[in-house]
Every structure is written in structure tokens, then in C-alpha cells.
Design a protein around this motif. Sequence first.
Motif, mmCIF file in Angstrom:
data_model
loop_
_atom_site.group_PDB
_atom_site.id
_atom_site.type_symbol
_atom_site.label_atom_id
_atom_site.label_comp_id
_atom_site.label_asym_id
_atom_site.label_seq_id
_atom_site.Cartn_x
_atom_site.Cartn_y
_atom_site.Cartn_z
ATOM 1 N N ASN A 164 0.806 -1.212 0.000
ATOM 2 C CA ASN A 164 0.000 0.000 0.000
ATOM 3 C C ASN A 164 0.847 1.273 0.000
ATOM 4 O O ASN A 164 0.295 2.376 -0.116
ATOM 5 C CB ASN A 164 -0.921 0.007 1.230
ATOM 6 C CG ASN A 164 -1.917 -1.140 1.198
ATOM 7 O OD1 ASN A 164 -2.367 -1.541 0.117
ATOM 8 N ND2 ASN A 164 -2.248 -1.681 2.375
ATOM 9 N N LYS A 165 2.149 1.133 0.159
ATOM 10 C CA LYS A 165 3.028 2.304 0.207
ATOM 11 C C LYS A 165 4.008 2.231 -0.953
ATOM 12 O O LYS A 165 4.776 1.285 -1.082
ATOM 13 C CB LYS A 165 3.799 2.351 1.534
ATOM 14 C CG LYS A 165 2.903 2.481 2.758
ATOM 15 C CD LYS A 165 3.745 2.471 4.038
ATOM 16 C CE LYS A 165 2.842 2.584 5.262
ATOM 17 N NZ LYS A 165 3.620 2.550 6.534
ATOM 18 N N PRO A 166 3.989 3.248 -1.827
ATOM 19 C CA PRO A 166 4.925 3.208 -2.966
ATOM 20 C C PRO A 166 6.374 3.423 -2.505
ATOM 21 O O PRO A 166 6.626 4.007 -1.459
ATOM 22 C CB PRO A 166 4.448 4.377 -3.831
ATOM 23 C CG PRO A 166 3.789 5.320 -2.867
ATOM 24 C CD PRO A 166 3.149 4.457 -1.810
ATOM 25 N N ILE A 167 7.283 2.929 -3.324
ATOM 26 C CA ILE A 167 8.713 3.121 -3.037
ATOM 27 C C ILE A 167 9.080 4.568 -3.330
ATOM 28 O O ILE A 167 8.816 5.076 -4.421
ATOM 29 C CB ILE A 167 9.564 2.167 -3.900
ATOM 30 C CG1 ILE A 167 9.184 0.726 -3.609
ATOM 31 C CG2 ILE A 167 11.048 2.399 -3.670
ATOM 32 C CD1 ILE A 167 9.884 -0.268 -4.506
ATOM 33 N N ASN A 168 9.681 5.235 -2.364
ATOM 34 C CA ASN A 168 10.104 6.616 -2.583
ATOM 35 C C ASN A 168 11.575 6.675 -2.989
ATOM 36 O O ASN A 168 12.272 5.664 -3.068
ATOM 37 C CB ASN A 168 9.833 7.465 -1.340
ATOM 38 C CG ASN A 168 10.540 6.892 -0.113
ATOM 39 O OD1 ASN A 168 11.574 6.226 -0.233
ATOM 40 N ND2 ASN A 168 9.976 7.147 1.059
ATOM 41 N N VAL A 169 12.030 7.905 -3.229
ATOM 42 C CA VAL A 169 13.407 8.101 -3.707
ATOM 43 C C VAL A 169 14.414 7.619 -2.668
ATOM 44 O O VAL A 169 15.426 6.982 -2.993
ATOM 45 C CB VAL A 169 13.648 9.577 -4.051
ATOM 46 C CG1 VAL A 169 15.116 9.824 -4.368
ATOM 47 C CG2 VAL A 169 12.786 9.999 -5.228
ATOM 48 N N LEU A 170 14.164 7.891 -1.399
ATOM 49 C CA LEU A 170 15.115 7.501 -0.354
ATOM 50 C C LEU A 170 15.279 5.995 -0.306
ATOM 51 O O LEU A 170 16.395 5.469 -0.184
ATOM 52 C CB LEU A 170 14.634 8.030 1.008
ATOM 53 C CG LEU A 170 14.592 9.550 1.161
ATOM 54 C CD1 LEU A 170 14.022 9.914 2.533
ATOM 55 C CD2 LEU A 170 15.981 10.138 1.004
#
Length: 1233
Positions: free
Chosen positions: A331-337
Motif C-alpha cells: 500500500n506504500k509506494p517506493i520513494n526516492v530515499l
Amino acid sequence: MSAPGSGSQMAVPAVCGNEEVGDSLENGRQEAVICLGSEIKSRAVVKYSAAPPPTTYALLQEKTDLKLPPANWLRESSQLGPAGTTVLGSSSRNKPFSSFGMAYDFIDSIGNDVDVVSDSENIKKLLKIPYSKSHVSMAVHRVGRTLLLDELDIQELFMRSSQTGDWSWLKEFYQRLVDQKWQRKKKSKEHWYQKAILSKFLYYSINGDATAEPVPAHSGGHDEEVKECGPGPSWPATFTSSSDSETPTSPKEENVSMENKYALGHVASVTKEQNLPTLFNEGENSQGLRNDFARNILWTFEDIHMLVGSNMPIFGGGRYPAVSLRLRDNNKPINVLTGIDYWLDNLMCNVPELVMCFHVNGIVQKYEMIKTEDIPHLENSTFSTRVVKDIAQNILSFLKSNCAKEGHTYWLFKASGSDIVKLYDLTTLCEEAAEEKCQNPFTLPVAVLLYKVASNMMKKNQNRKHYGTIRTLLLNCIKLLDQERHPQIIASANYMLSELFQLDEPPEEISGESFRGGGSEDSYSEEEEEEDLPEDSDENSSYRTCSDPPDVSRAVAVIRSVVELSVPEKYKYTDQIRPNYAFPFSHDKEERCRHVLSYVLKGLKAVDSSIKRESDLPAADPNTPIPLKYEEGSDSTGQNAVEKEISLLLDRGPCQEDIKHPTRSGMIPGSWQHRMKLQLFLKASKAYYVLSEAATNLLKYGRALRYIKLALQCHDAYCSVSSSLHPEVLLFHSQCLSLCGDIQLMLAQNASSRAAYVEEYSYQTKEDQEILHSLHRECSCQAFNMATDLATDPEYQLFVSCKCYEAAFELLTSSNLKTQRPNQLAQILKRLGNIRNEMGVFYMNQAAAMQTEKEVKLSVSAAEQEMWKKSFSFFEKGLKDFEAINDNTNMALLLCNTGRLMRICAQAHCAVSTDVSRGEFSPEEALYYNKGVDYYLRAMKSLGTREGHEAVWDSVNWELSTTYFTLATLLQDFAPLSRKAQEQIEREVTEAMMKSLKYCDLQTESARQPLYQYRAATIHHRLASMYHSCFRNQVGNEHLRKQHRTLAELHYGKAVQLFLSLRDAPCELLRVQLERVAFAEFQMAGQSSTSSKMRTLSGALEIMMETRHAFQLIHKELLDEGKVTLAGDGCETTGTESSASAGISTQEVQKLIGVFEPSFSFLLLHLVKLITTSKRKPSSTKEEEAVKLYKQIYSRLLRADKASPLVHRVALYLELLEHLSQQSDCNDNVASP
């Protein structure tokens, strides 16, 4: 990708872009890679791996509940490594000294090869600064070009500060200038929940079973585990040495291929058996200095070389040999970090693929495989690899430009939500806070690292161009430490500093630049020599203005906005930190030795400060006897005392019993203090030895004796605390004794300068006094006093010198050094032979002086005979020494001196009557002269030929000729007629004279050639005189008389020829000519016919005319003497004034004139009579003119004033002889056809 085994290394390029990853892993050669159209170079070498080869991960079934723990949860797993023993799932719970643990293990790379040493988590955190609002807090240390980065958990640090009071100054600084409302922030329950399911996921992946298994009863519920496994105190206690803590050795030590026991290495010229003490035991591992990472990787990212530690679990699977596992909430997309985090992990560990497991509320949904080069292009996680590269280069340049001081602790800090990055110098802040430097827990690890880098450089690089670097590292190490807390490191560092100064060999002629500290951009320098950049320079990255907040003004440097880090080459590292540091190299030996002694003294002070004081020592055991040294009273003085001292000295050889009891100062044998003192004592002894040797070369023998005394006192202290002596130490001890013998010999030979030597010997520097005080803590240092005292008696000094050489010889022969060091043994034997020769000559001269002092030589005294015996004994011993090393030249010299001793013995046996007149030549004289001849002949035989040793050959040849000549002269002048017949004496004289003549080298041009000519002429003159006498006294045997006459004429002729070749023997030439005239007159007396007499008298007159050459030389000498006298006294000297000048004796000239004048008159008178009274009248005008001339000359001789000056009389004779010669020449011309 992990290496398949402990300690293995494998280089594999990490690839991003469109390259085929599998091919890259197989060939392992490609280094240039492409990311997003730009080249990103990444290469990793696994330097160490504790993990087993990767195994295939278990693919979990869909709907697997990760909230339920597997059966193997939290059990130790070699596959997961440290990541499996904690719910954190990675190494985020960093230890504050993790970089030091890696640096200790890979010390070869520190300072030159590597730019950064850190945990992989710290590297990722730095590279994510522009993308993240999270706080950053890291400790930075610099060693050369290497930066060590460690997480500085401020919250944990301040929690500990409130309990212990440590670092309170930093807490106050932080609250006052950085965050005035500081309070500890706690992790949310959601955070720990996510960490827990990640840990369970990893254990499921190695379990191989997709179903959840119940947790064993003893494990408890997962909620309790989460609570128990929450973050506890991770910061260690204030770092102390191992004596304060003891921790069992870690099992990792068995798998590590390099040394993990941090020992001070063996350096430079330390003898092999004397290893330096261990700094710490494994108790330091509990303080965070262990290298706990599953693998250590040398990662090259573009031009940045990093040594990183990683605990990321690596599995096998798919088409590739290595993958990394990640768990993501669907449910949580992968972010840049997160993308940068995954990408950097895979690059560092050479993992080509990422396997992503998606879950919803802990229920497994699906797996997805992503290539490493595709991670930067993931949806919602797109980032530029080129920008990450620029961030890395800018951060490194910023840190290198501003973390300039080795040994200082820097703090890189970015507050949460802030865009400003600040760099503080905590060491400077700590000093300003007036707190002890040990309050900084990084102080000791940094100091140890500086020491280890210096030690490693010293082992690996014997090139002196690195000595400036090594010296600065060690000085900075010492500067960081408190002597009371860390005496061992300070003592060891000072010892290594003393090792930098070469004592055993002369320095090479090297240009000054080669001695600079490395010569690279990251050269070392001391803190005092640093040249700071201007505050407003771009390189300093510090934009300070009056409006800056107070925390910024206290920072060393500031990054105003994290956005700047993404700008290519925004921060450039330039070599403007400080100038290259030059090693204090000196060609002066004394200056180098003084440097060594200063560091030795500092080391000794550090050791002494760590040893218990005498009042703290345990009471003596009443059952243990106290050893006392017994010394006799009056018998222990002089030479006997020296012999006893030397014998005691030799007993302290390699066979000593092991020392089991504490030393005099309280040191425990085997302790680090004990081992360090041994090294420092030995180093000081060597330095004093070199100083003594240099002073000897400068002829400063008083100073040389003082230094060798200090060297031997250091050795005495070394022996008192050492259980055994290594052969190298024994060898050095023999060298010290040998040099002491040299100095005592020189003092004996230069007794006239004793006052200056006493002044040199008495002077002592404060440094020498302090070193001596440290020596006295271990022993009295009295063992060598008698051998190193400045005595007044040359005989005693020679005796001491001889005993020193003998002790050095016995040391070499009593150990196995005899075969190992044959050259050293030969040198000692040569010195022994020389000193025994000197002592033999000394006693021989004493005996000769006794002869001179005796007024009446009626008999040989017992004192003389004792001197002979001593002299002969030393000559014999010296001869054996030189014979042992086949030194034929010195053997010949000693045989020559023994021959001279025999001649002195012969002179002492000459018979002197009561009226002080010389008696006949005695048999004892003949015996000793013949013994002398035998020794000279042995010397000639030892030399063999003149080639190679011309001077010695000529000397022996001269002495042999002299001995024969003296023997013959004494036989001739004091003939033993009471024991031998005249004929026998004449034969012996002739034989000795001819042998002497045989060794007169008249052909070789040398300084002695005129002496040889004079002696040969004298021999011929004496032989001619002897045959002349025999001819006069022989009656009856006409054949023998004729033979004597022929031999006399022959030797007179040779004597005249030789004297004519000499310009400084006119009197001898005149005497020979006058004897020839007398010989002719005697022959004329026996002739009857007028014609025979006429011929004989004419021949005698011709001989008389030949004396003109002798008179010319005499006249010249007298004129020169008269000029000198007129210049000095202002008056002339008369002929009656007998003053012996340097060239001629006027008394001798007067005696010869007294013979010449009557003989000349006699010849002229008898010639006139024979011509005028002959039966026939003068046959020609020539005879008439001759008679007239003879009468005129005869008349002038009769009228000559006998009281006139000698020079005038000689001038008259020259004038008369000149007239006579002119008349003779005219007659010859008339008579010729």
C-alpha cells in the motif's frame, strides 16, 4: 555478493544500465558502467567475509502471515549474520567505533589508499542528505587522506551524560546553540512493528517453509520480543584500556585472516626476541572496536575509494548467483530515499538483482525481481545516479578540506528538517570547556589508530621519505593522550620516534624533498604548523557573516543549503590545508643521538609513572634472603679490582636464570613495562655508543669516555632486568667494551691533554642526569665504574684497555657469535694484539728509562728484569693474537719490537768497570743481540716480500742491518781478547759487517736511502781500518799482508765513493782520505828504492788533493754557521770556539785539521827531498816547477797562524790544494801526446 569463505577477496564490477549483468559477474573484469546515459564507475573488492556462500532463498507462499514468528526466529544464523540476531534487520544500530574496528583490521589501507572508512549505513545516509529531512550526526576523524566516519548518536550520548556527567560540555553547547528545547525522541510502535516483520520475513526466507510455525514456549510472544528487542544503550562507557575491562575473546577471531590482537609491532632495529608489548587484550572489543560486519568491502565509486562494512543478507536465486531480499508494504509506494538505499546496497555488495516481497498488513502478496540498474528508474523512485555521484564527491571534498587536523574529532551535524549542514571541531570545543581530553571517548581509538598507521608504515616502508609522516602521526598520537592514563601507548610511541633516527649507519646524501612527509596532497603536519584558509574562501565552504546565528559562528565550516551538494564540483578539495612537513634530518650524529635520547627519556618517564611507587610495593618476604655483593677491602683496588669486575661482567651472559621476582623498581617480569624498558635501555645504550664513537673521531676522549660510561650503565640496567641476553645484545655489548678499550688506549697515549679531558668527562647534561636517574631505579649502575673511570696512570689505563678487549673477546667466543660474526672476532683479536703490543712497548720503554737513570751499570737490577718479563709476555700474547687472524704485517711489527727488546737487554748487560769505563764485549750481550737478529729474521720471513707492506719491510730491514752493525761495532771496538783470538774476532766482525751491508738497500729510493748509504760507507770505512790495522800488525806472512793491503785499498775506495755521494758527511770523507794517506805513508816506510817511494808519495799527494771536495763542503758549512751567528749574536766566532751546529762539528774539523796539516807537510817535504837529492838532476822544467811549488806551499803551511779562525784556515787549505791541483793539471796536459 559475498565471498565464499573467510578472509577471501573477490573483485566484481557492479553494473547499471543496459549491460548484461550475468556476463559481468562471470568475467569479473568490466569496470566502466552506464546509468541513465552517464558513465558511473563502480567496483567492489570483498576484503573479508564472515558469511557462508549464499544459498537460495525460500519463496514464501502467498497469504503467509509474517506477524507470526517462525520456529527459528532470533536464533543465530550464519546466513543472516548480525542482521538476524536483532529485530532491526540491518546494521542501523551502529556502534560508535565501527570504522576503527575496520581500520585496525586493514591498517595497510589507512592513510594513503582509502578515502573513507565507514559503515555502509553511514555512507547511504550522507548520500541521501539532499533528499532527506532526517537529522545527520556523525563523528569524523582524519588520518592522512583517509576519513573515518561513525554515527554520533546525540540522543544516546546525552542520555548517558545525564547519568555519568561525561560530555556535559557538549550537551550544554548543543542546547545553547543548536537545539534549546532538546528532548529524547522515541521511536513509534509502527516503526518497531515494521522492523519485527522484516526480521521474521528474513528468518522465513532461510527456513525453507512457507507456513508459519508456532514459536517455542521459551521464546514468548512476539509482542514481548518486540519490547525486549527495542533499542537499548548502544554507546559504550568512556573508552579505557584493557586493564579496566575483561571480555571473552570473540569467536570471529578464529575466522579472521589478519591479526586482531592489537600489538605494538616489531620495528626497525629492535632485536627479534624483544617484541614490544600488546596494547590491549580483547576487552576492547566490548568497547565497540570490533569489526562486527559480515563483510568488509573496498568499494570504488567513481574516483572515491571507500572501505565499507555491510551486514546486508545476500541470497542465491534466479539466473544470478546473488540477490538481495526486500520487504515492502504494497500500500506504500517506493520513494526516492528507499530506491537510493536499495541501489547503493546492491552496488556496495556487488548484487546484480533485487527481489522485492510485497505484503499487506503482514500477509505476503507477491514477489518481484528488479535488476540493480533498473532501480533508479522505478515508479515514484526515479533519481539521477549522476547526481548521487556529485553528492558523494562534494561531501568528500567538503570533509577533506575542513577536517584538516589529524587526531581531532569533528562533528558533522544536520538538524531534522533543516537544510544547513554544519561541521564542528569537538576537540577544540572540549579544550575551551576546560575539561580533560580523555572526556572525549574517541581520543583513545584515534590515538591507537594513529599509532598503528605509523607502526605499519614503519614496518612496510623503510624509505626515509616517509619518516616525516610517521613522526607527525606519533607526535599527534602522544598529544592526544594523558600520560597518567595511557603511559603504555605514550612510551611505545616515543620509542618508535627514537627508532626514526638512524644511528647505525651514515645518512645517505638525499635531497631535502625526499624527506618530506609523503609529498602527496594529504601530507601530514603537526597542529602548530597548520595554515588555515581564510574564513571567506570558497574552499573552506564557510560563509560566515555578522548576522550568522551563534551556532554557525562556532562551526568550522557550513553548507548553507543541501541543494549545493547536487551541483557538480561545487566543493573542490585543494591542497591548501598545510605545508608538507619535513623530517628533522641532520647529518650531525650528535644531534640525531640527542633526538633519540630525548624520546627515550620521555618513554622512560611514561613507564616509570606507571610502575607502583616504592611505598606501594608489597612487603619483603622474610624467608627470602636478600642477595648482597661481597667485595674485598684493600685487595679490590687497582688491577685486581678491574679483573674481578670484568669477570663479574662476563658472568652476566646468556645463561642467566629467569627473573621471577619483581625488579628493584617493582616491575613484574613479562609486563609491558618490563619489555618496554628493555627496549628503551638498549636504545639509549646504542645512542650513547654512537655519541662516544663520534667524540672519539673528533679526538674528544674525555667526552667519549663519559658517553661510553653512560652506554655501559644503560647496558648494566638492561642486564639487571633481563632474564636472558640475545646474541645481538651480546654483540653490541662487546662493541661497547671494545670502544671503551679504544678510548682508554687513546687517553694513555695523550696524557699531556689530561686537563681538557677531565673537563669534558665531568660535564653532564640535564637529560643525561634524568636518564641516569631512571637507570638507578633498576640497578646501581656500578658494574663498569672502574673500566670507565678517568685514571691518571697511563699504565693503569693501558691495563683497563686490555681487560676491556679481553672481555669483548670472551663474550664473542663464549656464545655462538664466534661463527656468526667472524669479522667482529677478527677486529677484537686485532685490537687485543695492538694493546698487548702497546703494553709491551710501555714496559720496554720503562726498562730503557731505568738503564738511562743508572749512574753505574755494575749489574742488572731485579726491576729491569721484571720489566723485560712483562714486555716479553705481552709481545708473545700479541703475536698469538695476530697469528690467529693471519695478520702477517702486525706479526712482523711485534717480532720487530721483540727484537728491539732483546737489544735493550743486551745493552743492559754491557760490562762497566769501577772507573766507569766500558769493558770487553760480554757473552750476554752477544746472546741477546743474536736473539734480536733471530726475531728480525722471523719478521722478514713473516712478510715474505716487500710488495704490499713496503713501510714495515723497510723498517724491519733497517733494524736488522742496525743490529748486525751494532754487534760488529761493539766486537771491533771492545774486542773480547781475553776470551777469543784476534783472528776469530776479526772474522766475526767481518761476517757481521757484511751481513749488515747485505741489508743496506742502496737501490730503492726511499727516505732511508741516505741512511743506508752512510751506513754502507761507514761499514766499508771500518773494514778498511781493520784491514789497515792488520796490515800494520802482521809480521812474517807476506801473502796475508798483501791480502790485507788489497782489502784495505778496496774498502777505502768504496767508502770514498759512498761518502762522495753524500753531501752531509764531509768530516767522514776527510777522515777516510787521511787514513788512505797514512796507509800510503806506512807503505812508503817499508820501501827501499827511490822510484818506489816517489810513486807512493805521488799517489798519497793525489789522495791529499782529493780532500779538496771535503774542505769545500766544510768551508760552506762554516760560512753558513758564521752568518747565522752574526745574525743572532752580532759577533764572529773563532776557530777555538767549539759549537756543534746542525750540519758539522767544529771540534771534529779541528781534530782532522790537526792530522791533515802535518801529513800534508810531511808529503811535501819528502817529495822535495826525494827530487832534489836524487842522483840525477831534474830531467825537465816540469820537475823544477813542481819542486818550487812544493816549497812555496810548504813554506806557507809553516808560516800559517794556528790561532786564526777555523774558516780562514780551511780557506787557506783550499787555496793551497787548488794551486797544487792546477799544477798537476798542467803537468798532465804537457805529458799527454
